[in-house]
Motif scaffolding. Structure first.
Motif, PDB file in Angstrom:
ATOM      1  N   VAL A  39       0.849  -1.242  -0.012  1.00  0.00           N
ATOM      2  CA  VAL A  39      -0.061  -0.003  -0.039  1.00  0.00           C
ATOM      3  C   VAL A  39       0.992   1.128  -0.066  1.00  0.00           C
ATOM      4  O   VAL A  39       0.456   2.444  -0.614  1.00  0.00           O
ATOM      5  CB  VAL A  39      -1.000   0.001   1.455  1.00  0.00           C
ATOM      6  N   LEU A  42       2.057   1.952  -3.379  1.00  0.00           N
ATOM      7  CA  LEU A  42       0.832   2.515  -4.042  1.00  0.00           C
ATOM      8  C   LEU A  42       0.752   4.100  -3.938  1.00  0.00           C
ATOM      9  O   LEU A  42       0.516   4.816  -4.818  1.00  0.00           O
ATOM     10  CB  LEU A  42      -0.380   1.856  -3.803  1.00  0.00           C
ATOM     11  N   THR A  43       1.135   4.420  -2.650  1.00  0.00           N
ATOM     12  CA  THR A  43       0.797   5.974  -2.304  1.00  0.00           C
ATOM     13  C   THR A  43       1.937   6.621  -2.741  1.00  0.00           C
ATOM     14  O   THR A  43       1.745   7.750  -3.303  1.00  0.00           O
ATOM     15  CB  THR A  43       0.955   6.274  -0.857  1.00  0.00           C
ATOM     16  N   LEU A 208      -5.221   6.524   2.236  1.00  0.00           N
ATOM     17  CA  LEU A 208      -4.451   5.340   2.013  1.00  0.00           C
ATOM     18  C   LEU A 208      -3.219   5.262   3.050  1.00  0.00           C
ATOM     19  O   LEU A 208      -2.858   4.195   3.781  1.00  0.00           O
ATOM     20  CB  LEU A 208      -3.624   5.199   0.893  1.00  0.00           C
ATOM     21  N   PHE A 211      -4.454   3.301   6.094  1.00  0.00           N
ATOM     22  CA  PHE A 211      -4.680   1.838   5.660  1.00  0.00           C
ATOM     23  C   PHE A 211      -3.041   1.341   5.934  1.00  0.00           C
ATOM     24  O   PHE A 211      -2.903   0.416   6.472  1.00  0.00           O
ATOM     25  CB  PHE A 211      -4.955   1.418   4.433  1.00  0.00           C
ATOM     26  N   ILE A 212      -2.014   2.014   5.698  1.00  0.00           N
ATOM     27  CA  ILE A 212      -0.777   1.617   5.937  1.00  0.00           C
ATOM     28  C   ILE A 212      -0.455   1.441   7.474  1.00  0.00           C
ATOM     29  O   ILE A 212       0.110   0.438   7.933  1.00  0.00           O
ATOM     30  CB  ILE A 212       0.480   2.575   5.331  1.00  0.00           C
TER      31      ILE A 212
END
Length: 306
Positions: A39, A42-43, A208, A211-212
């Motif tokens: 993730v 992804l960021t 996000l 979420f990490i």
């Protein structure tokens, strides 16, 4: 100042007991840690895309290493002040005028600050008004609000922008800017739909980040709402940057640990999850930034500007 950051980090580790931290990490769920790193990557891709929507004349693959190196330089400077270096890198690598890319950098930073302030409100609303962290958070948000105001004045007031230009031109990387730089700067206009896209991507990116932290905590058997965690990340980063320590190192970790504690996370797990989160984010970025420097220095003559 980097020494102060390192001292704070060591103090946090000693407070939690290094043996306990190592034990927690050994017993953690490695699969969730790997997902967290995924993730985080992804960021980083979204961070490059956020800048890409504001720029022409460069592909995503060409922009990504420049963005990673720019992030890394910022992480080792007070208040992330090295961000304009990305404009110099683009000038060297792609010939994109600094006046053009600097405008995009300002809008990109504004999108991040705006997103941080929105998510910070979520975290600060849970703090007691008598808490020192409440005042630190409020003061930091005022500082960031001031940055937004100054940035908009620079973008839309040439008279004000000229005053700022005279000041920043004294910085090492900007000394050689031409005298007509501001005239060129104000000729650049980025379409509103691109700015809206940039702000939307920034909001998704910082969400996000929650979420990490979620996966970092889950690896140690603790689960919290990702939206609340996004607020904790944002407020920690805001106070960390406002502290003027390089990349907020040390301050960010202290604030994040404290805020996790307020949400019922046991101190040793809060510290372990915070350290893991920072490895997934800032230190992962720094690794990619270092690799990007070697990659770019082989393709272009960038070493001398540092």
């Amino acid at each position: 100042m980097l020494g102060i950051s390192v001292s704070i980090l060591l103090a946090i580790v000693m407070y939690a007991n290094p043996v306990v931290l190592v034990s927690l990490i050994i017993k953690s769920n490695y699969s969730l840690i790997i997902i967290g790193f995924g993730v985080a990557f992804l960021t980083m891709l979204l961070g490059a895309l956020k800048w890409k929507v504001l720029l022409d004349g460069i592909s995503f693959l060409e922009l990504f290493p420049v963005q990673m190196l720019g992030y890394t330089l910022s992480n080792f400077t007070p208040g992330k002040a090295a961000e304009p270096a990305k404009a110099v890198l683009l000038k060297i690598s792609k010939g994109i005028p600094i006046s053009s890319s600097l405008t995009s950098i300002i809008w990109e930073r504004l999108s991040d600050i705006f997103s941080l302030l929105i998510f910070s409100i979520i975290a600060i609303s849970s703090l007691s008004v008598t808490s020192n962290f409440f005042f630190a958070g409020a003061a930091s948000m005022v500082i960031f609000g001031g940055i937004i105001v100054v940035s908009f004045l620079v973008l839309y007031s040439k008279k004000f922008g000229m005053k700022i230009f005279k000041f920043v031109k004294k910085l090492p990387l900007l000394k050689r800017l031409p005298e007509n730089f501001m005239d060129l700067f104000y000729k650049v206009r980025i379409k509103k739909r691109r700015i809206v896209k940039c702000f939307a991507i920034a909001l998704i990116t910082w969400f996000l980040e929650g979420f990490i932290l979620y996966f970092a905590l889950s690896a140690f058997g603790v689960s919290l709402n990702p939206l609340i965690l996004a607020g904790i990340v944002a407020l920690s980063v805001v106070i960390g940057i406002a502290s003027s320590l390089p990349g907020g190192l040390g301050t960010t970790e202290v604030v994040m640990t404290f805020l996790l504690g307020l949400n019922g996370v046991e101190s040793s797990i809060a510290i372990a999850a915070t350290i893991m989160f920072r490895f997934m984010t800032i230190w992962f970025v720094n690794l990619l930034g270092g690799l990007s420097f070697f990659y770019l220095s082989k393709k272009f003559d960038i070493k001398n500007i540092f």
